[in-house]
Motif scaffolding. Sequence first.
Motif, PDB file in Angstrom:
ATOM      1  N   ALA A  61      86.390  47.392 108.953  1.00 21.13           N
ATOM      2  CA  ALA A  61      85.815  48.625 108.714  1.00 21.13           C
ATOM      3  C   ALA A  61      86.736  49.928 108.903  1.00 21.13           C
ATOM      4  O   ALA A  61      86.751  50.819 108.293  1.00 21.13           O
ATOM      5  CB  ALA A  61      84.434  48.742 109.207  1.00 21.13           C
ATOM      6  N   ALA A  66      85.685  47.766 104.930  1.00 16.77           N
ATOM      7  CA  ALA A  66      84.628  47.345 105.240  1.00 16.77           C
ATOM      8  C   ALA A  66      83.920  46.322 104.036  1.00 16.77           C
ATOM      9  O   ALA A  66      84.073  46.749 102.869  1.00 16.77           O
ATOM     10  CB  ALA A  66      83.331  48.494 105.327  1.00 16.77           C
ATOM     11  N   LEU A  68      80.662  44.276 102.381  1.00 12.15           N
ATOM     12  CA  LEU A  68      79.300  44.872 101.913  1.00 12.15           C
ATOM     13  C   LEU A  68      78.500  44.832 103.154  1.00 12.15           C
ATOM     14  O   LEU A  68      77.594  45.913 103.585  1.00 12.15           O
ATOM     15  CB  LEU A  68      78.649  43.982 100.835  1.00 12.15           C
ATOM     16  N   GLN A  71      78.946  47.720 105.372  1.00 12.77           N
ATOM     17  CA  GLN A  71      78.609  49.067 104.812  1.00 12.77           C
ATOM     18  C   GLN A  71      76.788  49.000 105.209  1.00 12.77           C
ATOM     19  O   GLN A  71      76.499  50.268 105.312  1.00 12.77           O
ATOM     20  CB  GLN A  71      79.017  48.877 103.208  1.00 12.77           C
ATOM     21  N   GLN A  72      76.313  47.855 105.165  1.00 13.90           N
ATOM     22  CA  GLN A  72      74.889  48.100 105.162  1.00 13.90           C
ATOM     23  C   GLN A  72      74.374  48.182 106.551  1.00 13.90           C
ATOM     24  O   GLN A  72      73.166  48.276 106.711  1.00 13.90           O
ATOM     25  CB  GLN A  72      74.148  46.749 104.432  1.00 13.90           C
ATOM     26  N   ALA A  77      79.151  53.059 110.149  1.00 11.48           N
ATOM     27  CA  ALA A  77      80.002  54.009 109.668  1.00 11.48           C
ATOM     28  C   ALA A  77      79.762  55.405 110.429  1.00 11.48           C
ATOM     29  O   ALA A  77      81.192  56.208 110.646  1.00 11.48           O
ATOM     30  CB  ALA A  77      79.554  54.606 108.228  1.00 11.48           C
TER      31      ALA A  77
END
Length: 135
Positions: A61, A66, A68, A71-72, A77
Motif C-alpha cells: 500500500a 494496495a 483490495l 483498500q478496505q 489510507a
Amino acid sequence: MGTWGIGSFENDGAADFLIDVLDSGDLSLIREVLDNVLTSTEYVEAPDAVLAIVAAEVVAAARGRATLAAQQEEGLADWLARIRPTVDDDLRQQAGSALRRILAEHSELRELWEDTEDFQDWQAAVTDLAQQVRA
C-alpha cells in the motif's frame, strides 16, 4: 487465534497488529515482524506469519499497490497519507521473501490452511499480495 476469513486482515492477530501499526509513526513494526519471519530457523510460526502478511500489505500500500483488502481497511489510507512512509528496495525485498517463506513448506500458517477447504483461495490471496509487493 480467531479467524473469520482468508483475507490478510481477517483474524484477531492481524487486526490487533494493524491497530499497533496505525498508532505508530513509522515502519519500525513492519520491519520487525518481517525480520522475525526471515530470521526464524527452520519453521515459520503461524502468529509470526499472520503479522508478516499484514506488514507486506502495508508495504504494498505504501508503494501505491494496495490490494483490495488493504483498500478496505479503515484508517490505513489516512495513516499512509499522514506518515508518508518511504519503502526502500530492501524493505520491499524483505516483504517478498517473507511471503515466499509463508507460502512454502515449513510454514505453520500454510499447514493450517492446507487442512481447510479454503487453502487454494488463501494461497491465491497471498500470492496476489506477493505480486503487488514485487510490482
